[in-house]
Design a protein around this motif. Structure first.
Motif, PDB file in Angstrom:
ATOM      1  N   ASP A 105       0.812  -1.028   0.078  1.00  0.00           N
ATOM      2  CA  ASP A 105      -0.011   0.016  -0.059  1.00  0.00           C
ATOM      3  C   ASP A 105       0.696   1.267  -0.084  1.00  0.00           C
ATOM      4  O   ASP A 105       0.298   2.249   0.003  1.00  0.00           O
ATOM      5  CB  ASP A 105      -0.927   0.205   1.158  1.00  0.00           C
ATOM      6  N   LYS A 106       2.157   1.084   0.295  1.00  0.00           N
ATOM      7  CA  LYS A 106       3.164   2.292   0.101  1.00  0.00           C
ATOM      8  C   LYS A 106       3.856   2.540  -1.254  1.00  0.00           C
ATOM      9  O   LYS A 106       4.312   1.427  -1.817  1.00  0.00           O
ATOM     10  CB  LYS A 106       3.932   2.465   1.130  1.00  0.00           C
ATOM     11  N   LYS A 107       3.839   3.659  -1.930  1.00  0.00           N
ATOM     12  CA  LYS A 107       4.249   3.955  -2.997  1.00  0.00           C
ATOM     13  C   LYS A 107       5.728   3.629  -3.316  1.00  0.00           C
ATOM     14  O   LYS A 107       6.501   3.919  -2.323  1.00  0.00           O
ATOM     15  CB  LYS A 107       4.173   5.251  -3.668  1.00  0.00           C
ATOM     16  N   MET A 108       6.346   2.813  -4.467  1.00  0.00           N
ATOM     17  CA  MET A 108       7.575   2.459  -4.304  1.00  0.00           C
ATOM     18  C   MET A 108       8.290   2.957  -5.624  1.00  0.00           C
ATOM     19  O   MET A 108       7.609   2.899  -6.715  1.00  0.00           O
ATOM     20  CB  MET A 108       7.736   0.777  -4.403  1.00  0.00           C
ATOM     21  N   GLY A 109       9.350   3.384  -5.484  1.00  0.00           N
ATOM     22  CA  GLY A 109      10.185   3.846  -6.296  1.00  0.00           C
ATOM     23  C   GLY A 109      11.370   2.805  -6.874  1.00  0.00           C
ATOM     24  O   GLY A 109      11.595   1.946  -6.126  1.00  0.00           O
ATOM     25  N   ALA A 110      12.269   3.280  -7.686  1.00  0.00           N
ATOM     26  CA  ALA A 110      13.430   2.409  -8.066  1.00  0.00           C
ATOM     27  C   ALA A 110      14.672   3.267  -8.781  1.00  0.00           C
ATOM     28  O   ALA A 110      14.302   4.064  -9.634  1.00  0.00           O
ATOM     29  CB  ALA A 110      12.842   1.435  -9.030  1.00  0.00           C
ATOM     30  N   ILE A 111      15.788   2.615  -8.658  1.00  0.00           N
ATOM     31  CA  ILE A 111      16.825   3.276  -9.331  1.00  0.00           C
ATOM     32  C   ILE A 111      17.458   2.106  -9.874  1.00  0.00           C
ATOM     33  O   ILE A 111      17.998   0.999  -9.238  1.00  0.00           O
ATOM     34  CB  ILE A 111      17.904   3.949  -8.088  1.00  0.00           C
ATOM     35  N   ILE A 112      17.775   2.151 -11.256  1.00  0.00           N
ATOM     36  CA  ILE A 112      18.649   1.367 -11.838  1.00  0.00           C
ATOM     37  C   ILE A 112      19.913   1.814 -12.396  1.00  0.00           C
ATOM     38  O   ILE A 112      19.916   2.956 -12.730  1.00  0.00           O
ATOM     39  CB  ILE A 112      17.678   0.676 -13.286  1.00  0.00           C
ATOM     40  N   GLU A 113      20.625   0.821 -12.359  1.00  0.00           N
ATOM     41  CA  GLU A 113      22.217   1.406 -12.787  1.00  0.00           C
ATOM     42  C   GLU A 113      22.656   0.119 -13.824  1.00  0.00           C
ATOM     43  O   GLU A 113      22.725  -0.922 -13.422  1.00  0.00           O
ATOM     44  CB  GLU A 113      23.234   1.201 -11.547  1.00  0.00           C
ATOM     45  N   ILE A 114      22.963   0.794 -15.154  1.00  0.00           N
ATOM     46  CA  ILE A 114      23.314  -0.338 -16.073  1.00  0.00           C
ATOM     47  C   ILE A 114      24.690   0.103 -16.303  1.00  0.00           C
ATOM     48  O   ILE A 114      25.187   1.181 -16.367  1.00  0.00           O
ATOM     49  CB  ILE A 114      22.354   0.050 -17.446  1.00  0.00           C
ATOM     50  N   SER A 115      25.791  -1.209 -16.504  1.00  0.00           N
ATOM     51  CA  SER A 115      27.096  -1.006 -16.374  1.00  0.00           C
ATOM     52  C   SER A 115      27.622  -1.950 -17.470  1.00  0.00           C
ATOM     53  O   SER A 115      26.904  -2.969 -17.422  1.00  0.00           O
ATOM     54  CB  SER A 115      27.595  -0.899 -15.108  1.00  0.00           C
ATOM     55  N   LYS A 116      28.849  -2.047 -17.386  1.00  0.00           N
ATOM     56  CA  LYS A 116      29.539  -3.254 -18.149  1.00  0.00           C
ATOM     57  C   LYS A 116      28.880  -3.558 -19.438  1.00  0.00           C
ATOM     58  O   LYS A 116      28.589  -4.663 -19.900  1.00  0.00           O
ATOM     59  CB  LYS A 116      29.831  -4.436 -17.307  1.00  0.00           C
ATOM     60  N   LEU A 117      28.617  -2.455 -20.348  1.00  0.00           N
ATOM     61  CA  LEU A 117      27.789  -2.625 -21.446  1.00  0.00           C
ATOM     62  C   LEU A 117      28.951  -3.108 -22.643  1.00  0.00           C
ATOM     63  O   LEU A 117      30.100  -2.737 -22.798  1.00  0.00           O
ATOM     64  CB  LEU A 117      27.440  -1.347 -21.961  1.00  0.00           C
ATOM     65  N   VAL A 118      28.442  -4.261 -23.509  1.00  0.00           N
ATOM     66  CA  VAL A 118      29.240  -4.843 -24.384  1.00  0.00           C
ATOM     67  C   VAL A 118      28.623  -4.523 -25.855  1.00  0.00           C
ATOM     68  O   VAL A 118      27.475  -5.020 -25.756  1.00  0.00           O
ATOM     69  CB  VAL A 118      29.677  -6.271 -24.106  1.00  0.00           C
ATOM     70  N   TYR A 119      29.274  -4.104 -26.825  1.00  0.00           N
ATOM     71  CA  TYR A 119      28.551  -3.968 -28.102  1.00  0.00           C
ATOM     72  C   TYR A 119      28.286  -5.307 -28.488  1.00  0.00           C
ATOM     73  O   TYR A 119      28.982  -6.223 -28.463  1.00  0.00           O
ATOM     74  CB  TYR A 119      29.647  -3.557 -29.002  1.00  0.00           C
ATOM     75  N   SER A 120      27.245  -5.458 -29.491  1.00  0.00           N
ATOM     76  CA  SER A 120      27.024  -6.547 -30.137  1.00  0.00           C
ATOM     77  C   SER A 120      27.667  -6.852 -31.150  1.00  0.00           C
ATOM     78  O   SER A 120      28.116  -5.761 -32.155  1.00  0.00           O
ATOM     79  CB  SER A 120      25.596  -6.830 -30.537  1.00  0.00           C
ATOM     80  N   PRO A 121      28.315  -8.032 -31.592  1.00  0.00           N
ATOM     81  CA  PRO A 121      28.939  -8.189 -33.069  1.00  0.00           C
ATOM     82  C   PRO A 121      28.068  -8.222 -33.905  1.00  0.00           C
ATOM     83  O   PRO A 121      28.441  -7.808 -35.208  1.00  0.00           O
ATOM     84  CB  PRO A 121      29.578  -9.650 -32.887  1.00  0.00           C
ATOM     85  N   ASN A 122      26.936  -7.838 -33.996  1.00  0.00           N
ATOM     86  CA  ASN A 122      25.811  -7.685 -35.172  1.00  0.00           C
ATOM     87  C   ASN A 122      25.628  -6.381 -35.358  1.00  0.00           C
ATOM     88  O   ASN A 122      25.009  -6.057 -36.342  1.00  0.00           O
ATOM     89  CB  ASN A 122      24.566  -8.381 -34.918  1.00  0.00           C
ATOM     90  N   LEU A 123      26.226  -5.462 -34.520  1.00  0.00           N
ATOM     91  CA  LEU A 123      25.930  -3.947 -34.896  1.00  0.00           C
ATOM     92  C   LEU A 123      26.957  -3.424 -36.192  1.00  0.00           C
ATOM     93  O   LEU A 123      28.030  -3.632 -35.934  1.00  0.00           O
ATOM     94  CB  LEU A 123      26.351  -3.079 -33.591  1.00  0.00           C
ATOM     95  N   ALA A 124      26.423  -3.080 -36.946  1.00  0.00           N
ATOM     96  CA  ALA A 124      27.098  -2.596 -38.311  1.00  0.00           C
ATOM     97  C   ALA A 124      27.701  -1.534 -38.205  1.00  0.00           C
ATOM     98  O   ALA A 124      27.325  -0.723 -37.236  1.00  0.00           O
ATOM     99  CB  ALA A 124      25.926  -2.569 -39.528  1.00  0.00           C
ATOM    100  N   ASP A 125      28.812  -1.412 -38.905  1.00  0.00           N
ATOM    101  CA  ASP A 125      29.496  -0.069 -38.727  1.00  0.00           C
ATOM    102  C   ASP A 125      28.706   1.203 -39.347  1.00  0.00           C
ATOM    103  O   ASP A 125      27.944   1.007 -39.999  1.00  0.00           O
ATOM    104  CB  ASP A 125      30.896  -0.133 -39.855  1.00  0.00           C
TER     105      ASP A 125
END
Length: 971
Positions: free
Chosen positions: A371-391
Motif C-alpha cells: 500500500d506504500k508507493k515504491m520507486g526504483a533506481i537502476i544502474e546499467i554498467s559493463k555494456l558490451v557491443y553486439s557483434p551484429n551492430l554494423a559499422d
C-alpha cells in the motif's frame, strides 16, 4: 439443289456452334475482370509505410451473374474489407452490395443476365505491417477463381518520411543534439544501402523484434491507431516547440546528480515489494557517466495524445522519435532513448535511471496488500557491443516511464543491471527480507526469454548467485555462473481472425502475456537485502525486456462466489433471488440465472502465469434444466465471451461441466477482478419447492498447482400460496387417514368456473386465484363417504391470507405461507348386533366364539367395546367375539358393506354353525340377529349317559365274538 442444301446446313451448324462456344466462353470468364489498390483520392498505390499505413481501397470491375456472389480477401492476416459505403455501384443494375460480419463482399443481382459492374471497397490494413511486401489476393467464394492484386512495397516509416521531405534523414535527426563532426556522417549512412553484414543484422533485428512486438501487443491498454502522417511528420509535430534545444548537448530529460546519493536515510525493512503494471514515472530522471560522453544523446518521446506516435524499432531509426509499440500505453506516455555511436567507449561507463513510481511495498505481513508507493533506481554498467551492430550504426537503450515496460536495447550484447528499490521520495532504500522457511517473499521476473533460432537466444542472470525459480515445464536452462538461457520457441503468430496460433508443439510456448504457458519462457530471482544485481544478454543484439515481480507460477485463486438472479446482467450485486421466496400464484417466473464469479489475481503484478486448465462443475437441483447453449463465459470487464474458440460444455442430467479452451483462457484478463460462468435454467410453471445450489471451480496447472474451490450456497424457494389437499378416513384403520386421488371439485367465483381433480397425492394446486373474488367449492364425494362437502373461500387482505367463510365440517385451512385447505372425508360406518341361541327353543347360549371377515378377505380387530380398530391377515390374529347367556354381542365402526360372521367355537353340546353372511347398513344396528346352533341328537351335555352306551356296546360286541368262536360253522 442438293449442293445448296448442303451449304445451308453447313452454315447453320457453324452459326449454332459459334453461339454455343460464345455461351461457354461467357460461362468460363471470371467474375473479377480487373482490380487495383488505390488511395482515397483514387490514385494507384505502389508502396505503403510499415507503421500507420494509409487507408486504401480496391477498385474492381466485375461481371456479376444472377443471384448471390461472395468475394473475400482470402487468407490475409494483414487486411480486411471495411463495412463502409460501397461507391460507384450503378442503381439501375438491380444489384446490391454490402460487407458482412466476416468481412466479405456480398453481391446480389436480380438481373437475368450477367452485368458488368464497377465498384470501390475500402480496405483496412494492420498496424504495423511486419513485412517487406504486401500481396493481397481476392477469391470468389465457392468458385475456383482467385485474383492476385499487384504487390505493394512496405517501407519503414523513416524511409517514407525521407521520401516525403528533401534532405533525407534531416527531419529524423532534427531532434538529435549536435555532438561532434560524426553526426552528419551517421545520418548519411543511415539512408545509404546497407552492407551485407548490416543487412543481416537488420534482418536479425526485424525477426527478433517482430516476435517481441506481437507477443506483447496484448499488454497495450491504448492500441496504436492508423495515421496518414509519416514518422518524420509526427516527430516534427511532437517536438516543434523544442527546436531550440535540439542543437545542444543538454537532454530535455532531467540529469540530476546520481539518485543513489539521495539515499541518506536508513533502509526500510519491508515484507515484500511489488512492481505494478499501472505505475508511471512521468518525471523519471536519466543520468550516469555515459550520458556525458561525446556521440551520446538522449531523445525524449511521447506516444501522443491519440497514441499515433507509436512504432516498432526494427530496421529503421524510429527509436529517436517514437514510443515503442510493446510498452504499456496511455495518453502521452513517455519514453527516453539514450543513443550512442558505435565506437563510443563503454568501458567503466554507466547509465542511471530514477523512477519515482514503479509499484508498491508493505512493511506488514504478507497477507496485507502492498500500500506504500515504491520507486526504483537502476544502474546499467559493463555494456558490451553486439557483434551484429554494423559499422556506422548507433547502439541505444530505450526506457519507458512505465517501469514494468522495461527496456529495449539494440547493438548491445550484454550488460549488468543493478536495481535498488526506494520509498516514494527516493530518500530511503527498501531492504527485502531473506528466505522465509522454504521460499522468499518477493521475486524479480524476466519473461519472454526466446530461443527461436540457434545463436539468437536471450538470457537473464543474477550476479548474487541466488537460486532462481523456474516453471514446472520450463524452457529456460541454467547455464551456470548465474546465467539462464531461453531455449524454447515462443509462438506469437495470429491467424486471420486475430487468434494466436497453437503453441502445443515440441519446445513451444505462448510468447505473449496471458497465454496458458507464458511462464515456460521466464525466470525469477529472489529479491533480498537492498541492492539486486542482475545481468541481461541478447545473442541477436536486439530485444525488449520487461520487468516484473509477478510469481512465475500460477497462484491459488480466491474462492468463487455464486449468485442467483432474474436477468443476465453482470455484477455481484445482481443477486435478487438468493434467499428469496417466490409465490407461484403472483409470479410466473419460469427461468432465471446462476452466475459463478471467479476472482483473478493480477497479471503481471501478482503472477505472470495463468492456470493451464479452468473447469466449472455445477450439479443443478432436481426440478430445473439447462442446455450447453445456455451456459456462457464472461470476461472480467463483464462482456460475454464471443468469437473465441469455445471450451467443452456438457450437460448430463443435472450435472453441468464447462472446461475452458486455451483460447478462452488466453482471452480472460487477469486483473484482480472476477470473470464469470453463467447458467440459464428453466423450471416448470407449477414447480413448488426449494432450490439449494453451489458450484465448484478448479484451477489446474499440474501437480502442486491444483486448486478446487466450492462456491457459497444459494437458496431460492418457490411456493404456492394455496393447495387443496383431500384426505379420507381409512376404511379399516379409523384412526388414520389416507390420500384420496381422483376426487372432483367444482369451483365457482366471479367469471371463474372450473372443475379440478386431485392428483395421485390427493392434492390440487389452486393457481390463478383472484384475491378479489369469493369462491365456492363443491365436492363430488366418492362412494362410501359421508354427504357432499361444500365450503366458501375468500381472501383476507389485511391478514394477507385465504380463509374459510362460515362453518364447514371436515374442512380446515392452515396459516402457513403455503396455505393448505384440508378436506377430510369420513367413511360411512355402521354396526351389527347378534346373539347366540339354541336352535330348538331360542335359549341364549354362552361359550360360543366368532370372528368377522370383510369382503377383502381381511379379518377384523376390535377394541374391548367392540369398535373396529384394524384388520389382520390370519384368522388366529382376529378379535374373537364371545357369546354370553345374558348379553348381546355388538360391533361398531364397520364401513357399509357385506361381511362374513365365522363361528370358530360352539357352546358345549352344540354343533359349530355355518358361516353367516350379514350386511352393515343404516338399519343393521337397530336389529339383533339370532345365530342359532343345533344340539347333538345324543345327549352331549350334563351327566355320564354316553359312557353307559359305550359300555353296553362293548359288551354286545364281546358276546357276539364268543358265540362265533364256539360255533364257527353255525348251528
Amino acid at each position: 439443289m442438293k449442293k445448296w442444301l448442303r451449304i445451308f446446313f453447313l452454315v447453320t451448324c457453324l452459326i449454332g456452334l459459334t453461339s454455343v462456344m460464345r455461351i461457354q466462353a461467357n460461362k468460363r470468364e471470371g467474375v473479377i475482370r480487373t482490380a487495383a489498390l488505390q488511395d482515397k483520392s483514387g490514385e494507384d498505390v505502389k508502396s505503403i509505410t510499415s507503421h500507420q499505413p494509409e487507408e486504401l481501397q480496391v477498385a474492381m470491375t466485375l461481371r456479376v451473374p444472377t443471384g448471390d456472389t461472395v468475394i473475400a480477401l482470402e487468407n490475409q492476416e494483414y487486411a480486411k474489407f471495411v463495412a463502409e459505403e460501397i461507391t460507384d455501384l450503378e442503381a439501375d443494375k438491380d444489384i446490391t452490395a454490402e460487407i458482412d460480419q466476416e468481412g466479405r463482399l456480398l453481391l446480389n443481382s436480380d438481373h437475368d443476365q450477367v452485368q458488368k459492374v464497377e465498384l470501390v471497397v475500402p480496405i483496412n490494413l494492420a498496424d504495423p505491417l511486419l513485412m517487406d511486401q504486401l500481396q493481397l489476393e481476392l477469391q470468389v467464394v465457392n468458385k475456383n477463381e482467385t485474383y492476385e492484386l499487384a504487390a505493394l512495397a512496405v517501407k519503414a516509416d523513416s524511409d517514407a518520411g525521407s521520401e516525403a521531405a528533401a534532405g533525407s534523414d534531416n527531419d529524423n535527426d532534427s531532434d538529435k543534439p549536435t555532438t561532434d563532426n560524426n553526426s552528419n556522417s551517421n545520418s548519411d549512412s543511415s539512408s545509404q544501402a546497407t552492407s551485407s553484414s548490416e543487412s543481416a543484422a537488420n534482418t536479425t533485428r526485424q525477426n527478433s523484434q517482430s516476435a517481441k512486438q506481437r507477443s506483447r501487443a496484448t499488454k497495450s491498454k491504448t492500441p496504436a491507431t492508423s495515421s496518414s502522417k509519416s514518422a518524420s511528420e509526427e516527430a516534427t509535430d511532437d517536438d516543434a516547440d523544442a527546436d531550440a534545444d535540439t542543437a545542444t548537448k543538454t537532454s530535455r530529460v532531467s540529469q540530476a546528480a546520481n539518485p543513489l546519493d539521495n539515499l541518506t536515510e536508513p533502509a526500510i525493512k519491508i515484507q515484500r515489494g511489488q512492481v505494478k503494471i499501472g505505475s508511471w514515472s512521468d518525471d523519471m530522471k536519466i543520468g550516469g557517466t555515459l550520458a556525458t560522453q561525446a556521440g551520446v544523446a538522449i531523445y525524449n518521446k511521447s506516444s501522443g495524445a491519440d497514441g499515433k506516435n507509436v512504432a516498432g524499432y526494427y530496421a529503421n531509426e524510429l527509436y529517436r522519435t517514437h514510443y515503442y509499440v510493446s510498452y504499456q500505453q496511455k495518453e502521452n506516455a513517455k519514453s527516453h532513448a539514450m543513443v550512442f555511436e558505435k565506437g563510443t567507449d563503454l568501458d567503466g561507463e554507466t547509465i542511471i535511471v530514477y523512477y519515482p513510481d514503479v509499484g508498491a511495498y508493505t512493511t506488514s505481513g504478507e497477507e496485507n496488500e502492498p500500500d506504500k508507493k515504491m520507486g526504483a533506481i537502476i544502474e546499467i554498467s559493463k555494456l558490451v557491443y553486439s557483434p551484429n551492430l554494423a559499422d556506422g550504426k548507433d547502439a541505444y537503450i530505450d526506457l519507458s516511464s512505465n517501469f514494468y515496460s522495461g527496456i529495449v536495447y539494440n547493438g548491445i550484447q550484454r550488460f549488468d543491471l543493478d536495481i535498488t528499490f526506494t520509498n516514494e521520495d527516493g530518500t530511503r532504500a527498501l531492504n527485502f527480507p531473506g528466505r522465509d522457511g522454504t521460499d522468499y517473499k518477493s521475486y524479480f521476473t524476466f519473461g519472454s526469454l526466446n530461443g527461436n533460432e540457434k545463436g539468437r537466444h536471450e538470457w537473464a542472470g543474477t550476479k548474487l548467485k541466488l537460486p532462481a525459480k523456474l516453471s514446472a515445464d520450463t524452457m529456460v536452462k541454467d547455464r551456470g555462473n548465474g546465467w539462464y538461457e531461453g531455449i524454447g520457441e515462443g509462438i506469437y503468430t495470429k491467424d486471420k481472425d486475430g487468434n494466436y496460433l497453437p503453441y502445443t508443439g515440441e519446445n513451444q510456448w505462448g510468447d505473449f502475456l496471458g497465454s496458458t504457458n507464458y511462464e515456460k519462457g521466464a525466470v525469477s530471482f529472489p529479491l533480498v537485502n537492498v541492492k539486486h544485481e542482475f545481468m541481461l544478454r541478447s545473442d541477436a543484439g536486439f530485444t525488449w525486456q520487461s520487468f516484473s515481480t509477478g510469481s512465475i507460477v500460477p497462484l491459488k485463486p480466491d474462492k468463487p462466489r455464486k449468485t442467483v438472479h432474474r436477468t443476465p446482467d453482470f455484477g455481484l450485486e445482481n443477486n435478487n433471488l438468493d434467499n428469496a421466496e417466490i409465490s407461484r400464484d403472483s409470479d410466473d417466473l419460469s427461468k432465471f440465472y446462476y452466475t459463478v464469479y471467479q476472482p483473478t489475481y493480477s497479471i503481471p503484478d501478482d503472477s505472470i502465469a495463468k492456470p493451464n486448465k479452468i473447469t466449472l462443475t455445477d450439479t443443478l437441483p432436481i426440478g430445473m434444466k439447462t442446455k450447453p447453449k445456455m451456459v456462457w463465459l464472461y470476461n472480467t470487464d463483464g462482456t460475454r465471451m464471443k468469437n473465441v474458440e469455445r471450451g467443452k460444455v456438457t450437460v448430463e442430467g443435472q450435472k453441468v461441466t464447462y472446461e475452458l479452451s486455451d483460447r478462452e483462457i488466453e482471452t480472460l484478463e487477469f486483473n484482480g477482478k472476477p470473470f464469470a460462468f453463467q447458467i440459464k435454467v428453466k423450471i416448470d410453471d407449477d414447480f413448488v419447492g426449494i432450490f439449494k445450489n453451489k458450484a465448484n471451480v478448479k484451477f489446474d496447472s499440474g501437480v502442486g498447482y491444483e486448486w478446487d474451490n466450492d462456491t457459497n450456497e444459494v437458496v431460492t424457494e418457490f411456493y404456492r400460496s394455496l393447495i387443496l389437499r383431500k384426505l379420507g378416513d381409512s376404511h379399516w384403520n379409523p384412526d388414520q387417514t389416507e390420500k384420496l386421488a381422483g376426487v372432483v371439485f367444482n369451483i365457482e367465483g366471479g367469471d371463474d368456473k372450473r372443475k379440478v381433480t386431485t392428483n395421485d397425492d390427493g392434492e390440487i394446486v389452486l393457481d390463478k386465484m383472484n384475491s378479489k373474488e369469493t369462491y365456492t367449492f363443491t365436492e363430488v364425494v366418492p362412494a362410501g363417504y359421508v354427504a357432499p362437502q361444500k365450503f366458501t373461500l375468500a381472501f383476507n387482505a389485511s391478514e394477507k391470507r385465504w380463509e374459510i367463510i362460515g362453518d364447514s365440517a371436515q374442512v380446515e385451512i392452515s396459516n402457513d405461507r403455503n396455505q393448505v385447505i384440508t378436506v377430510t372425508n369420513q367413511v360411512v360406518r355402521g354396526g351389527y348386533r347378534f346373539q347366540k341361541v339354541d336352535g330348538t327353543d331360542d335359549t341364549q347360549l354362552a361359550g360360543a366364539e366368532f370372528i368377522i371377515r370383510n369382503k377383502d378377505k381381511k379379518y377384523l380387530k376390535f377394541d374391548d367395546d367392540g369398535k373396529l380398530v384394524g384388520t389382520a391377515e390370519k384368522p388366529e390374529d382376529a378379535t374373537k367375539l364371545k357369546s354370553s347367556a345374558s348379553k348381546t354381542i355388538q360391533v361398531t365402526g364397520l364401513p357399509y358393506g357385506d361381511y362374513d360372521l365365522i363361528e370358530v367355537k360352539a357352546p358345549a353340546g352344540y354343533v359349530i354353525g355355518a358361516t353367516h353372511k350379514f350386511t352393515v347398513s343404516e338399519k343393521s344396528v337397530k336389529n339383533v340377529e339370532m345365530i342359532k346352533n343345533e344340539p347333538y341328537s345324543l345327549p352331549v351335555t350334563g351327566g355320564q349317559g354316553i359312557i353307559w352306551f359305550i359300555v353296553l356296546g362293548i359288551m354286545l360286541t364281546l358276546s357276539s365274538l364268543a358265540i362265533w368262536r364256539t360255533h364257527p360253522r353255525g348251528g
